[in-house]
Every structure is written in structure tokens, then in C-alpha cells.
Write a protein that holds these residues in place. Structure first.
Motif, short mmCIF file in Angstrom:
data_model
loop_
_atom_site.label_atom_id
_atom_site.label_comp_id
_atom_site.label_asym_id
_atom_site.label_seq_id
_atom_site.Cartn_x
_atom_site.Cartn_y
_atom_site.Cartn_z
N GLY A 1 10.70 28.43 12.34
CA GLY A 1 11.27 27.68 13.50
C GLY A 1 11.76 28.17 14.61
N GLN A 2 11.99 27.70 15.84
CA GLN A 2 12.37 28.36 17.08
C GLN A 2 13.61 29.15 16.72
OE1 GLN A 2 10.08 29.34 18.84
NE2 GLN A 2 8.30 27.32 18.51
N THR A 3 14.57 28.31 15.85
CA THR A 3 15.95 28.63 15.93
C THR A 3 16.25 28.17 14.50
OG1 THR A 3 16.55 26.44 16.91
CG2 THR A 3 16.70 28.40 18.28
N ASN B 1 20.93 32.13 30.05
CA ASN B 1 21.57 31.00 29.37
C ASN B 1 21.40 30.99 27.86
OD1 ASN B 1 22.69 28.29 29.11
ND2 ASN B 1 20.70 27.16 28.86
N ARG B 2 21.98 32.30 27.55
CA ARG B 2 21.71 32.37 25.98
C ARG B 2 22.81 31.97 25.24
NH1 ARG B 2 17.14 33.25 22.95
NH2 ARG B 2 17.93 34.80 21.63
N GLY B 3 23.99 32.00 25.98
CA GLY B 3 25.16 31.29 25.17
C GLY B 3 25.82 32.20 24.25
N GLY C 1 9.99 22.38 17.69
CA GLY C 1 10.64 22.41 19.10
C GLY C 1 11.88 23.20 19.10
N CYS C 2 12.28 22.92 20.22
CA CYS C 2 13.59 23.88 20.74
C CYS C 2 14.58 23.07 21.76
CB CYS C 2 13.29 25.26 21.23
SG CYS C 2 14.59 26.14 21.48
N ASN C 3 15.97 23.20 21.65
CA ASN C 3 16.80 22.55 22.47
C ASN C 3 17.60 23.53 23.21
OD1 ASN C 3 16.08 19.95 21.64
ND2 ASN C 3 17.85 19.52 20.46
N LYS C 4 17.06 24.86 23.14
CA LYS C 4 17.93 25.95 23.79
C LYS C 4 17.91 26.07 25.22
CE LYS C 4 20.76 27.80 21.92
NZ LYS C 4 22.07 26.99 21.48
N PHE C 5 16.61 26.01 25.72
CA PHE C 5 16.37 25.85 27.28
C PHE C 5 16.93 27.25 27.82
CE2 PHE C 5 15.91 21.46 26.70
CZ PHE C 5 15.25 21.16 27.67
N CYS C 6 16.61 28.31 27.04
CA CYS C 6 16.83 29.68 27.71
C CYS C 6 15.85 29.63 29.11
CB CYS C 6 16.20 30.86 26.92
SG CYS C 6 17.01 30.84 25.09
N THR C 7 16.54 30.06 30.31
CA THR C 7 16.17 29.78 31.36
C THR C 7 14.61 30.46 31.79
OG1 THR C 7 17.27 31.91 32.44
CG2 THR C 7 18.34 29.69 32.54
N TYR C 8 14.18 31.32 31.02
CA TYR C 8 12.85 31.93 31.20
C TYR C 8 11.94 31.12 30.29
CZ TYR C 8 14.70 33.88 26.68
OH TYR C 8 15.32 34.15 25.66
N CYS C 9 12.24 30.33 29.42
CA CYS C 9 11.23 29.93 28.28
C CYS C 9 10.43 28.57 28.52
CB CYS C 9 11.89 30.03 27.20
SG CYS C 9 11.02 29.88 25.56
N VAL C 10 9.23 28.61 28.15
CA VAL C 10 8.51 27.31 28.38
C VAL C 10 8.60 26.49 27.06
CG1 VAL C 10 6.68 27.99 29.93
CG2 VAL C 10 6.32 28.41 27.71
N VAL C 11 9.00 27.03 25.95
CA VAL C 11 8.72 26.36 24.57
C VAL C 11 9.52 24.98 24.58
CG1 VAL C 11 9.46 26.70 22.28
CG2 VAL C 11 8.22 28.52 23.30
N PRO C 12 10.73 24.84 25.10
CA PRO C 12 11.29 23.70 25.11
C PRO C 12 10.50 22.56 25.76
CG PRO C 12 13.02 25.26 25.44
CD PRO C 12 11.67 25.93 25.66
N PHE C 13 9.61 23.15 26.72
CA PHE C 13 8.84 22.17 27.42
C PHE C 13 7.40 21.61 26.91
CE2 PHE C 13 11.30 24.49 30.26
CZ PHE C 13 12.27 23.39 30.94
FE1 SF4 Z 1 14.27 28.32 22.34
FE2 SF4 Z 1 13.50 30.84 21.68
FE3 SF4 Z 1 12.44 29.69 23.85
FE4 SF4 Z 1 15.27 30.15 23.72
S1 SF4 Z 1 13.67 31.86 23.72
S2 SF4 Z 1 14.14 28.31 24.70
S3 SF4 Z 1 15.61 29.75 21.72
S4 SF4 Z 1 12.06 29.21 21.88
#
Ligand code: SF4
Ligand code: 5AD
Length: 581
Positions: free
Chosen positions: A243-245, A351-353, A199-211
Motif C-alpha cells: 500500500g502507499q501508506t 505537505n508531509r504533516g 491509491g493515496c490521500n496524502k497529497f505530498c506536494t511533489y507526488c503524482v500518485v494520488p492523481f
Molecule cells: Fe502518497 Fe507516498 Fe506520494 Fe505522499 S509520497 S502522496 S504518501 S504515494
């Protein structure tokens, strides 16, 4: 059609490849057979990716083809696994009634039961006269979803995947899938993935992975080390931690969760203490950081000759990790650390931080610590860039070019922005960069990266490098004109065969086109020309060399050999074998 034989096709990333390997191993242990010929299979499974729309389109079109086949063969069982199943949910079955089984990435351990149900149901349908099925109107075939759920055809986390109350349960069952991994020497060619974080907690605004993959959960270090040990015992020389991160890995021993009925430590959170301050862990609690984990694997499993990890997040990559890499000869000097854009304004919208200054500070710090070409240990870095994110201007694009020039990636994956349902970006911003502009910017970045890759590559002229031999080259496979068959070597790297330019440099590598390719072990020379083998350096550069006459390619595949580089191309190095086992 063989009802117990499975065709499994994998789309997308390394995480999906690992999931497919785990699914394969669990189904095999139950007696299913695997085939690389979809037409022979009684069960067709797609392990899907939702990161870009193109990846999903490929699956839709495959499902459309299967619907035609299923009209002829009602016994066929079709399963959609992975992120697309999770993202689309039951609507996917409504749109494509050909699908019998739907399993999200957080529920893959349930696949065997679901498949078993579906195979039994379909087997009874297959006994019906064909005309009966063909005369079904689409309305009649529309599935009753309540029925499907109760019949156990659907396993999705739904939005519960992010709720902390269910996080432990999700980790619990999924951990079982990784733990039950069986490793036999036939399943790998010396190389394997090991998951450290889900999983991932970053929630980059373009990315579906956290969902689709849910909240970040870190696996217990003992499980990871043990898995590495079992892989090494089965002959694996190269392990890639996934891992995603990855660099956010942090396991707090003592925060309990049960796994398989046994109380296990769980990844910690930030705790509020009595005085209202926040701290990372209870006093006296032991924490395993990413640096600790790397050190443990390196020390406790010395039979792993190459240890790498992907993907790193540019923030919070501590000096402790760099120190461990520097001190550990078997940890590869390779980082995949996506910047996504060279423009601070874009990074903010994404939202890359971090800012580009912070990103570059990290790269300089990493190179200062790890780049030692004088002792044959250069650091290579790979990146990812998204072009055409909403509102991206020519000035933002120029900033990205500047970043590429500064970062000197050995390769960079460049993707055109693809708006994804459910993400913040699709709701908040218009996809306002026209496709031709995205394409032009994509091509400009590719051309620039091509030059940079060529100059990184040129530094290896006449060098002697250690190469982990992955298999016969794709060119050679074509020469041989042998059908691709299973049981061999998975040559995919981010879904690409190692010699598949231009995506290695980083064309818009739409993962919809990325499918796992397996090659048969090479056993012969064709028409007197030597078999060409391909592999990778410690820094993940692709190397081709000819298998010496009289040597069996199989004796080299899966081993680490020494190669002298004779020719440097932007995408690959070409050399001569000096020594090997
Ligand atoms: Fe997570 Fe990578 Fe998607 Fe950002 S781009 S939300 S770090 S999986
Ligand atoms: N559109 C285009 N590229 C994307 N990526 C993630 N989401 C999207 C999207 N919506 C890219 C990022 C990430 C890589 C795995 O895929 O560059 O690092």
C-alpha cells in the motif's frame, strides 16, 4: 512474430510489479503466451511509472523504437499501462500513434477486452501490403480518439478516480482483478505481493500518485486473508503487503459497496453524527485496523513464514501495530518508512504533516519495542529522501545529513527532485535548485549512507541468520552468460535485482531504469566454481552464499535456510550455508 505472444516490461515500484503479475495471470488464463524477447512478441506492453520524469523518458524512447518496428510489422500491438497512461491520457496516443491500447492503473481489469479488440484490428491491418502502411503520412496516421474510445482502446479513470461517487465502482471492478488472481507454484519463487490498499490521500506536494492511482481504498480483510491463504497453499512462504501508506489500513465493516454484485463492506470515512460531532464509525460497527489485519494473517495463515509490509507513513503508526509485530514471530522486523527530508521547513513545503522530532519519536518508539538483537531479532529500517526540493538550502541539506546519522537506516533510497505535471509543487514552486547542486547533495548523502549501511552491516559479523533464498546472484547469472528467460524468479526489489549496488544503498534510483528481471532457474555450476545464491534476512539485508557442491540450487531457491556470516560489506552480507531443506 507470434501474434498471441506478449512481452511485458514493468517500470517503477512494487505496486506496478504486482499489477504486472495480475495482468500476466489474467492474460495467461485467456491463452496468451509470455516471452522475454520483445522482438518475438506480437504484443508489447509497458507497465509504466510517473513518479519521476526519467521513468517516463525511458518509455517514450522505447515507444519511439517500436514505431520504427511497427512500420515493418503493422500487426504489432502496443499497450501502455499504468500511471503514465493515466497521467498523459489520450495525448499519449496523439504523440505516439504507435500505441494501440492505453489502460490506467485503475482500469487494468479491462485490459483483456481492449487487447482482444486491438489484436483483431491489427490483424486485419497486417494483411495489408506493407507499402500501404509505409506510405501513410503522419497526418493520416493521427488517431481519431473518439473512434479509439468507441473501439475500446482506451480505459482511464480520468479525474473521476477521486470522486467519491465513483470510488465504489472503481474499487468494485479492480477488486475483481486481485480476486481473480490465479496462483500456481510456477508463478512465484516462494514470495508474493498482496495489495491491501489502493491509491493515496496524502497529497505530498511533489507526488503524482494520488492523481494516477486515485483515492485511498482499503480491501476487505477477508479477501486479503483468503488471498494469503491461497498463496500459502501454492507454496508461498513470504508475503509482502502493499500500500502507499499501509499503516493507514482501516476497514469499517458495514459501510457497503458492491463487489462483483455482492454487497461488501467498504473502507469507512469520518461520519458526522446527529449531534454534529465527527466519529470514525457508526456505533457498533466493527473495524479492522492495520494491527488487526496483521494479527489475522499471522494467526490464520501460519504457513506464511515471513510477513512484511511496505510502505509505512511516519504518522499514525500506533503502538498497537508495534505490539502485534513484537508478539508475532513470523512478522519481519523491518520497516520502510520514508522521511523525505531532514528539514522541518522542507517537510512543510512537501505537505508531509510531521516534524523531524515526531519522525524520530516514532523511530525511537519502534526500536524500543522491536529491536532485540540479543535474541537474534534486530529491527532494520529503510528510508527514502528527496534532494533538491525547491528552495532547499545547504542548511536544509545539513539537516538531512543529521537525520541520516540519527535514523541509522540499513539503506536509504535517495532521489533527486523531479517536478511532475499536475502536482502542487510544480505549480507553486520553481525548481530552483540547480542540477549540479542536486547531484552534489545526492552524492554526499550516498557517501554518508554508505558508511551507515557499513556499520549496520558490521553488526552481523559471525552471526547466524535465516535467509529466504531468492535466486542465483546477478554476478552468477553473468558468469553463466545464459540469456535471461521467463518462468523463473523475479528478483526485483523496488525494481532492482538484490545485488545491484549502488541503488540498494540508494543512488538516485530513477525508476525508469528499474525493470523487472527474471532469471532462469540455476541448474549447473560453471567451470567448477559453485553457484552463488542470493537472498534476504528477515530484516531485508541481502545475503550471498555459495550453493554447496552436489546440491541443486533449485532445491534451495524459495526456501528459508540458515547462513553463517563470514564477511560484512556495506551493501551485502556474505556467508556459508549451515542448513537448508
Ligand atoms: Fe502518497 Fe507516498 Fe506520494 Fe505522499 S509520497 S502522496 S504518501 S504515494
Ligand atoms: N521527485 C523525486 N522523488 C519522488 N518521489 C516521489 N515523487 C517524487 C518526485 N516528484 C520519491 C519519494 C517516494 C518514492 C517512491 O519516490 O521519495 O517515497
Amino acid at each position: 512474430m507470434d501474434r498471441a505472444s506478449v512481452y511485458l516490461e514493468t517500470f517503477g515500484c512494487q505496486m506496478n510489479e504486482l499489477d504486472s503479475q495480475l495482468v500476466t495471470s489474467s492474460l495467461r488464463s485467456l491463452g496468451y503466451r509470455f516471452t522475454t524477447e520483445p522482438d518475438e512478441a506480437g504484443i508489447v506492453l509497458y507497465n509504466t511509472c510517473s513518479v519521476r520524469e526519467h521513468a517516463e523518458q525511458k518509455v517514450w524512447s522505447r515507444l519511439g523504437e517500436l514505431a520504427i518496428r511497427k512500420a515493418r510489422q503493422p500487426g504489432l500491438v502496443v499497450g501502455v499501462l499504468g500511471c503514465m497512461a493515466e497521467r498523459e491520457g489520450e495525448a499519449l496516443i496523439q504523440r505516439m500513434p504507435v500505441v494501440d491500447v492505453l489502460v490506467g492503473p485503475g482500469e487494468l481489469d479491462k485490459l483483456p477486452t481492449l487487447l482482444d479488440n486491438a489484436v483483431r484490428t491489427r490483424a486485419s491491418l497486417a494483411d495489408l501490403p506493407e507499402a500501404r502502411t509505409l506510405s501513410d503520412t503522419p497526418a493520416e496516421r493521427k488517431p481519431d480518439l473518439t473512434l479509439l474510445r468507441s473501439a475500446g482502446a482506451v480505459a482511464l479513470q480520468g479525474n473521476t478516480g477521486r470522486r467519491s461517487a465513483t470510488l465504489a465502482a472503481a474499487a468494485d471492478t479492480l477488486e475483481g482483478l486481485d480476486l481473480s488472481r490465479t496462483v500456481s507454484p510456477e508463478d512465484h519463487a516462494g514470495s508474493a505481493y498482496v495489495r491491501i490498499t489502493r491509491g493515496c490521500n496524502k497529497f505530498c506536494t511533489y507526488c503524482v500518485v494520488p492523481f494516477t492511482r486515485g483515492a485511498e481504498v482499503h480491501r476487505p480483510p477477508d479477501h486479503i486473508v483468503d488471498e494469503c491463504r491461497r498463496l500459502a497453499d501454492a507454496g508461498v512462504l513470504e508475503v509482502t503487503l502493499l500500500g502507499q501508506t499501509v499503516n493507514h489500513y482501516r476497514f469499517e465493516h458495514g459501510a457497503a459497496v458492491t463487489i462483483g454484485g455482492v454487497i461488501q463492506p467498504q473502507k469507512g470515512r469520518v461520519y458526522a453524527s446527529a449531534d454534529g460531532t465527527r466519529r470514525d464509525a457508526y456505533a457498533g460497527e466493527r473495524v479492522t485496523t492495520f494491527a488487526d489485519l496483521l494479527r489475522r494473517i499471522h494467526e490464520e495463515v501460519p504457513a506464511i513464514r515471513r510477513l512484511r509490509f511496505v510502505t509505512s507513513y511516519p504518522r499514525s503508526f500506533g503502538d498497537d501495530v508495534l505490539d502485534v509485530i513484537r508478539a508475532s514471530p513470523r512478522i519481519c522486523r523491518y520497516l520502510h518508512v520514508p522521511a523525505q527530508s531532514g528539514s522541518d521547513r522542507m517537510l512543510k513545503l512537501m505537505n508531509r504533516g510531521y516534524t523531524i522530532a515526531e519522525y524520530m519519536e516514532f523511530l525511537h518508539r519502534a526500536r524500543a519495542a522491536l529491536h532485540q538483537p540479543e535474541i537474534g531479532r534486530p529491527l532494520t529500517v529503510a528510508g527514502d529522501i528527496i534532494v533538491g526540493f525547491p528552495t532547499e538550502t545547504d542548511a536544509d541539506h545539513e539537516a538531512t545529513k543529521h537525520l541520516l546519522a540519527q535514523a541509522r537506516y540499513k539503506n536509504c533510497f535517495i532521489f533527486k527532485y523531479s517536478p511532475r505535471p499536475g502536482t502542487v509543487a510544480i505549480d507553486r514552486y520553481d525548481d530552483d535548485v540547480p542540477d549540479d547542486v542536486k547531484r552534489r547533495r545526492n552524492n554526499e548523502l550516498l557517501a554518508l549512507q554508505q558508511q551507515i549501511s557499513a556499520s549496520v552491516s558490521a553488526e552481523y559479523a559471525a552471526a547466524e541468520v535465516d535467509v529466504f533464498v531468492q535466486g542465483i546472484s546477478k554476478r552468477q547469472a553473468k558468469v553463466d552468460r545464459r540469456p535471461v528467460s521467463g518462468g523463473g524468479v523475479s528478483l526485483t526489489v523496488r525494481g532492482r535485482t538484490p545485488d545491484a549496488p549502488p541503488d540498494h544503498i540508494g543512488a538516485d534510483a530513477d525508476c525508469g531504469a528499474c525493470t523487472t528481471v527474471a532469471t532462469a532457474p540455476a541448474t549447473r555450476e560453471s567451470a567448477g566454481t559453485p553457484v552463488q545464491l542470493s537472498g534476504r534476512t528477515d530484516g531485508d539485508l541481502i545475503v550471498f552464499f555459495d550453493c554447496p557442491t552436489g546440491r541443486s540450487p533449485d532445491s534451495l531457491i524459495g526456501s528459508i535456510v540458515r547462513v553463517r556470516i563470514d564477511e560484512c560489506r556495506p551493501l551485502s552480507l556474505h556467508g556459508t550455508l549451515i542448513s537448508g531443506r
